[in-house]
Design a protein around this motif. Structure first.
Motif, PDB file in Angstrom:
ATOM      1  N   ILE A  44       0.853  -1.200   0.000  1.00  0.00           N
ATOM      2  CA  ILE A  44       0.000   0.000   0.000  1.00  0.00           C
ATOM      3  C   ILE A  44       0.885   1.246   0.000  1.00  0.00           C
ATOM      4  N   VAL A  47       2.535   1.810  -3.520  1.00  0.00           N
ATOM      5  CA  VAL A  47       1.620   2.332  -4.532  1.00  0.00           C
ATOM      6  C   VAL A  47       1.211   3.756  -4.184  1.00  0.00           C
ATOM      7  N   THR A  48       1.051   4.066  -2.876  1.00  0.00           N
ATOM      8  CA  THR A  48       0.702   5.431  -2.478  1.00  0.00           C
ATOM      9  C   THR A  48       1.786   6.427  -2.881  1.00  0.00           C
ATOM     10  N   PHE A  49       3.050   6.065  -2.600  1.00  0.00           N
ATOM     11  CA  PHE A  49       4.129   6.994  -2.956  1.00  0.00           C
ATOM     12  C   PHE A  49       4.249   7.141  -4.462  1.00  0.00           C
ATOM     13  N   TRP A  50       3.983   6.049  -5.203  1.00  0.00           N
ATOM     14  CA  TRP A  50       3.965   6.182  -6.659  1.00  0.00           C
ATOM     15  C   TRP A  50       2.914   7.190  -7.086  1.00  0.00           C
ATOM     16  N   ARG A  51       1.702   7.072  -6.533  1.00  0.00           N
ATOM     17  CA  ARG A  51       0.582   7.908  -6.976  1.00  0.00           C
ATOM     18  C   ARG A  51       0.793   9.370  -6.622  1.00  0.00           C
TER      19      ARG A  51
END
Lengths: 102, 169
Positions: A44, A47-51
């Motif tokens: 999680i 993916v959060t840091f990617w977004r």
């Protein structure tokens, strides 16, 4: 939009719950379940840091996919070990598995 | 509070609630089923983050394969999963304290980070994410090597699991 802090707090809580499962459960399969929760929390975060920080690149998603592969490998070997131990010792209670201790 | 925030809160509550059930419920087979609920919640969080491909991989790999493996393992090791047996060991209080402290430490660390107050995600690029991802995984200058190492790792895990679990000798 959802603030980034919400995702990070949920991931931290999920990691802590998984840690509790690893430390407190007796059953070896339940300990592996806790490890799965911790791996999901890490994913999680990735993916959060990617977004929020680099949505134009693919780095975060590639990291997440590698974590998926490692999790699949880990659970296959882990459950194979549990089943092998169960065959030989007739137990999956972690406290009883002390044959490497002397 | 807008619709996506409400959705987030619903799925976060589903994820954390069923994760708590995974680590506390007595029957192992129920713990495996609660794990499936947790994994669905996490997949929904990925979808909210606009990572549709990751959400689908989560459903296929985790719910479709890993959760089923867990259910098989629970059924194959059933003798010690009597409902009367205690599911937590004697030190569970210390474990709970340590986990709570860990969560507090994470919260303090995260608050110190400058980006923690970030409210908005950046705009998504117009290009198709899945195409970019697929290209990146087979381009030698990008992520070809990690991709191949992952496949070797999976092969090694496959052979190792068969060797360890095979009926023997």
């Amino acid at each position: 939009m959802i603030p980034i802090s919400w995702y990070l707090i949920v991931a931290a809580a999920l990691f802590s719950i998984g840690l509790f499962g690893v430390l407190a459960r007796k059953n070896a399969v339940a300990i592996l379940l806790g490890i799965e929760l911790m791996l999901n929390a890490v994913n999680i975060n990735l993916v959060t840091f990617w977004r929020y920080n680099a949505p134009a690149t693919v780095t975060g998603q590639v990291f997440a996919i590698i974590v998926f592969a490692v999790a699949a490998a880990e659970v296959a070997v882990g459950l194979a070990l549990v089943i092998s131990i169960y065959r030989n010792r007739k137990t999956v209670i972690a406290d009883d598995l002390d044959m490497m201790k002397w | 509070m807008n619709a996506s925030q409400v959705l987030f809160l619903v799925f976060a509550a589903l994820t954390l609630g069923s994760a708590l059930m995974v680590v506390t419920t007595k029957k192992m087979i129920h713990a495996a089923f609660w794990l499936i609920a947790t994994l669905f919640g996490v997949a929904a969080l990925y979808a909210l983050l606009n990572a549709g491909f990751i959400a689908m991989v989560q459903l296929v790999v985790y719910v479709g394969a890993i959760a089923i493996l867990f259910i098989f393992a629970v059924m194959l090791t059933r003798k010690d999963l009597r409902d009367s047996a205690k599911s937590l060991n004697a030190n569970w209080g210390w474990a709970a304290l340590f986990s709570a402290l860990m969560f507090g430490g994470f919260a303090i660390l995260l608050r110190q980070w400058d980006g923690f107050g970030m409210k908005e995600a950046g705009a998504l690029p117009a290009t198709d994410m899945i195409t970019k991802l697929g290209t990146a995984l087979v381009t030698p200058t990008q992520y070809l090597l990690p991709f191949e190492v992952a496949s070797v790792l999976l092969l090694a895990a496959l052979i190792g699991a068969v060797y360890v679990a095979a009926t023997n000798k």
